[in-house]
Design an enzyme around this catalytic site. Structure first.
Site, PDB file in Angstrom:
ATOM      1  N   TYR A   1       0.360  -1.268  -0.461  1.00  0.00           N
ATOM      2  CA  TYR A   1      -0.108   0.009  -0.191  1.00  0.00           C
ATOM      3  C   TYR A   1       1.000   1.556  -0.053  1.00  0.00           C
ATOM      4  O   TYR A   1       1.977   1.072  -0.050  1.00  0.00           O
ATOM      5  CB  TYR A   1      -1.003   0.019   1.328  1.00  0.00           C
ATOM      6  CG  TYR A   1      -1.901  -0.661   1.370  1.00  0.00           C
ATOM      7  CD1 TYR A   1      -3.193  -0.284   1.038  1.00  0.00           C
ATOM      8  CD2 TYR A   1      -1.641  -2.382   1.651  1.00  0.00           C
ATOM      9  CE1 TYR A   1      -4.550  -1.816   1.418  1.00  0.00           C
ATOM     10  CE2 TYR A   1      -3.168  -2.716   1.392  1.00  0.00           C
ATOM     11  CZ  TYR A   1      -4.327  -2.526   1.651  1.00  0.00           C
ATOM     12  OH  TYR A   1      -5.222  -3.605   1.171  1.00  0.00           O
TER      13      TYR A   1
ATOM     14  N   TYR B   1      -0.072  -9.708   0.451  1.00  0.00           N
ATOM     15  CA  TYR B   1       0.581  -9.144   1.435  1.00  0.00           C
ATOM     16  C   TYR B   1       0.906 -10.084   3.327  1.00  0.00           C
ATOM     17  O   TYR B   1      -0.402 -10.154   3.249  1.00  0.00           O
ATOM     18  CB  TYR B   1       0.668  -7.744   1.830  1.00  0.00           C
ATOM     19  CG  TYR B   1      -0.798  -6.725   2.508  1.00  0.00           C
ATOM     20  CD1 TYR B   1      -0.303  -6.782   3.403  1.00  0.00           C
ATOM     21  CD2 TYR B   1      -1.741  -6.551   1.760  1.00  0.00           C
ATOM     22  CE1 TYR B   1      -2.043  -6.334   3.927  1.00  0.00           C
ATOM     23  CE2 TYR B   1      -3.477  -6.323   2.038  1.00  0.00           C
ATOM     24  CZ  TYR B   1      -2.833  -6.009   3.625  1.00  0.00           C
ATOM     25  OH  TYR B   1      -4.445  -5.696   4.019  1.00  0.00           O
TER      26      TYR B   1
ATOM     27  N   ARG C   1      -2.730 -12.119   3.916  1.00  0.00           N
ATOM     28  CA  ARG C   1      -3.763 -11.124   3.555  1.00  0.00           C
ATOM     29  C   ARG C   1      -4.371 -11.750   2.033  1.00  0.00           C
ATOM     30  O   ARG C   1      -3.638 -11.566   1.696  1.00  0.00           O
ATOM     31  CB  ARG C   1      -4.591 -10.010   3.443  1.00  0.00           C
ATOM     32  CG  ARG C   1      -4.474  -8.586   4.539  1.00  0.00           C
ATOM     33  CD  ARG C   1      -5.287  -9.434   6.123  1.00  0.00           C
ATOM     34  NE  ARG C   1      -7.055  -9.896   4.899  1.00  0.00           N
ATOM     35  CZ  ARG C   1      -7.679  -9.395   4.506  1.00  0.00           C
ATOM     36  NH1 ARG C   1      -7.515  -7.770   4.822  1.00  0.00           N
ATOM     37  NH2 ARG C   1      -8.923  -9.333   4.494  1.00  0.00           N
TER      38      ARG C   1
ATOM     39  N   HIS D   1      -7.028  -8.497  -2.518  1.00  0.00           N
ATOM     40  CA  HIS D   1      -8.422  -8.173  -2.012  1.00  0.00           C
ATOM     41  C   HIS D   1      -8.748  -6.285  -2.676  1.00  0.00           C
ATOM     42  O   HIS D   1      -7.364  -6.038  -2.705  1.00  0.00           O
ATOM     43  CB  HIS D   1      -8.908  -8.227  -0.067  1.00  0.00           C
ATOM     44  CG  HIS D   1      -8.333  -7.635   0.149  1.00  0.00           C
ATOM     45  ND1 HIS D   1      -7.180  -8.054   0.741  1.00  0.00           N
ATOM     46  CD2 HIS D   1      -7.945  -6.304   0.917  1.00  0.00           C
ATOM     47  CE1 HIS D   1      -6.511  -7.096   1.346  1.00  0.00           C
ATOM     48  NE2 HIS D   1      -6.625  -5.575   1.702  1.00  0.00           N
TER      49      HIS D   1
ATOM     50  N   HIS E   1     -10.449  -2.685  -1.090  1.00  0.00           N
ATOM     51  CA  HIS E   1     -11.162  -2.439  -0.374  1.00  0.00           C
ATOM     52  C   HIS E   1     -12.816  -2.049  -1.288  1.00  0.00           C
ATOM     53  O   HIS E   1     -12.023  -1.153  -1.455  1.00  0.00           O
ATOM     54  CB  HIS E   1     -10.550  -1.709   0.711  1.00  0.00           C
ATOM     55  CG  HIS E   1      -9.919  -1.985   1.663  1.00  0.00           C
ATOM     56  ND1 HIS E   1     -10.135  -2.772   2.698  1.00  0.00           N
ATOM     57  CD2 HIS E   1      -8.756  -2.444   1.160  1.00  0.00           C
ATOM     58  CE1 HIS E   1      -8.608  -3.274   3.218  1.00  0.00           C
ATOM     59  NE2 HIS E   1      -8.236  -3.178   2.525  1.00  0.00           N
TER      60      HIS E   1
END
Lengths: 235, 188
Positions: free
Chosen positions: A107, A146, A156, A159, A161
Site C-alpha cells: 500500500y 501481503y 491477507r 482484495h 476495499h
C-alpha cells in the site's frame, strides 16, 4: 390506518460480530454492550446524495489516475457489477470508493512497512458512481497478497476495499472484494469472521469472460447488495 | 430478500483513498452562506484500554439548522440549505482526535437536536453507529424518543459537553469503543 416508510435492516446472520478473537485487533476495539435498536426517523431515512460532479474524469481508472512516468506494473483488470438493495432493486448514483495494494502487495500508506516495492505510477485509490441501471465499472491492477502481523505467517488474500454510499445512510457499507480460488481465503480471519456461507460468498468476485477485453484486460464481476431497501408498513 | 453483502473492516490503509482525495468527504459541512449557528464538534476515539485510536475514520450525518435534509425522502427537501452538505468525514491520525465544522442541527420530527455518528477502524469488522446529542439541550433531550430507549445510567455517553470557548461554540464528544464508559451504540 397510516402508511409508514421503513428500511430493511442489517441481517446479522450474514454479518461479522464486533468481537472475533482470531482477528486480534478486535480484542480492544469491539463494543461489548448490547446494541440498541434504532428507530427509523428522517435522520435514518435520508443520506448524502452524490452525482457525477463529485467524480473526476480518471477517478475510475487506477491504471491512469496516478501516472507519473509510465504505466503501473501488474495484471490489468476490469471490475464491474451492480449495486442492489436487498429487495433486488438497483441503486443508481451509489458512490463507491475503492482502495488496494499494488501488484506487489504494498500500500502507498506510510504505515505499511511491508518490504515490497512501491509503484511510482499507482496509488491504488479510486472512485466510481453507479449509472441509472445501478452498474459501476473501474479499471485497476490486480492487487498482490501481503503479510500482516495478526499471527505467525499471516497473509491477507488478494482484495480490493470498497466503501459504498447507497440510497440512505442506513445502507452505508464498507467491505472487501476477494478473488475466486484464492487459497489464502481459508486461512484469513477477516474473511472467516462471517459464519454464513452464502453471505461469505457475496465477498468473492467471479471471473467474467464477457467483461474481459481481448489483448487488454481480464474482467471480474462483483455485485454488492445493501440493506436499507424501502418497506411500506401499514399501521 | 437477497443476501446482503457483509461488512469487512476498513483496515489500516484507507487514508489515501478516503481522506486524502478530499471533496466531497471533508470535515467541514458548511459552505459560505450556510444558515444557522456554526459550531465545532471535537472528540477522541478511545479503545478498551483507554488508549487513543489513531487509525479510525468518523463520519457524521445530520439535518441543517431547520431540521431539513438535502435528500428526497425528507418532505422539506426543497427547503434544505444548499450550502450545507449534511455529511462530514474526519480521520483520527492526530492522537485519536477528530474535529468537524458544522451547524447546530434543528429538530427532526420533534426529536432533540442530534448528529448521527459512525466509527470505522482497523479491528472493527463492522462500523459502529451512534448519535451525539447536545449538553445544552437538557429539556429537549429529556423528551427525546431515541434517548428514552437508552438505559438512564448510560445516556450521558451520548451527550456532548459544551466547552468554554471564545470562538465558535465547541462541543466535546468522545467515543469509547469498549469497557468503562463505553459509548452507547445502536444497530448499524
Amino acid at each position: 390506518m397510516t402508511i409508514k416508510q421503513l428500511l430493511s435492516r442489517i441481517n446479522w446472520k450474514g454479518q461479522p460480530k464486533y468481537l472475533h478473537p482470531a482477528y486480534t485487533s478486535t480484542l480492544k476495539r469491539a463494543p461489548q454492550q448490547p446494541l440498541i435498536p434504532l428507530p427509523h426517523t428522517l435522520s435514518e431515512l435520508t443520506g448524502p446524495v452524490y452525482g457525477t460532479s463529485d467524480i473526476g474524469p480518471l477517478d475510475h481508472d487506477l491504471t491512469r489516475n496516478a501516472v507519473r512516468n509510465g504505466q503501473p506494473i501488474g495484471e490489468r483488470i476490469i471490475v464491474t457489477g451492480r449495486v442492489l438493495d436487498d429487495s433486488g432493486s438497483t441503486v443508481p448514483n451509489a458512490l463507491l470508493e475503492v482502495w488496494q495494494a499494488n501488484a506487489c502487495g504494498r500500500y502507498i500508506h506510510k504505515v505499511d512497512q511491508h518490504d515490497a516495492p512501491l509503484d511510482p505510477n499507482f496509488t491504488g485509490a479510486g472512485r466510481v458512481l453507479t449509472n441509472a441501471k445501478g452498474e459501476y465499472r473501474f479499471i485497476t491492477i490486480k492487487p498482490g497478497a501481503y503479510p500482516w502481523r495478526n499471527h505467525l505467517n499471516a497473509w491477507r488474500p488478494q482484495h480490493i476495499h470498497f466503501s459504498v454510499f447507497g440510497a440512505n445512510i442506513m445502507s452505508r457499507l464498507v467491505t472487501q472484494m476477494y478473488f475466486p480460488g484464492d487459497p489464502l481465503l481459508a486461512l484469513d480471519p477477516i474473511y472467516n469472521s462471517i459464519d454464513d456461507e452464502a453471505a461469505r460468498q457475496r465477498l468473492i468476485s467471479s471471473y467474467a469472460h464477457d467483461v474481459t477485453q481481448p489483448e487488454w484486460a481480464l474482467g471480474y464481476r462483483f455485485d454488492i447488495v445493501l440493506c436499507g431497501s424501502k418497506m411500506t408498513v401499514f399501521e | 430478500m437477497l443476501t446482503q453483502t457483509p461488512s469487512q473492516t476498513v483496515g489500516p490503509f484507507f487514508y489515501d483513498a478516503l481522506i486524502a482525495l478530499g471533496k466531497p468527504f471533508v470535515p467541514t459541512l458548511v459552505r459560505d452562506g450556510a444558515q444557522g449557528q456554526r459550531i465545532l464538534i471535537v472528540g477522541t476515539v478511545l479503545d478498551g484500554d483507554g488508549v487513543p485510536v489513531p487509525d479510525a475514520m468518523i463520519e457524521i450525518w445530520q439535518a441543517d439548522t431547520n431540521g431539513y435534509h438535502n435528500h428526497p425522502a425528507d418532505p422539506n427537501y426543497a427547503k434544505a440549505d444548499p450550502n450545507f452538505s449534511g455529511l462530514g468525514r474526519c480521520d483520527t491520525v492526530n492522537e485519536g482526535c477528530f474535529e468537524f465544522q458544522t451547524v447546530k442541527p434543528g429538530r427532526v420530527e420533534g426529536q432533540a437536536p442530534h448528529v448521527n455518528v459512525r466509527v470505522f477502524s482497523r479491528g472493527m469488522l463492522i462500523h459502529a453507529n451512534t448519535r451525539m446529542y447536545f449538553g445544552d439541550e437538557a429539556a429537549a433531550n429529556a423528551d427525546d424518543a431515541v434517548l428514552s430507549l437508552v438505559p438512564m445510567d448510560r445516556r450521558d455517553t451520548l451527550i456532548a459537553t459544551l466547552l468554554p470557548s471564545n470562538g465558535l461554540p465547541t462541543y466535546r464528544f468522545n467515543l469509547v469503543l469498549k469497557g468503562k464508559g463505553e459509548t452507547v451504540f445502536f444497530t448499524p
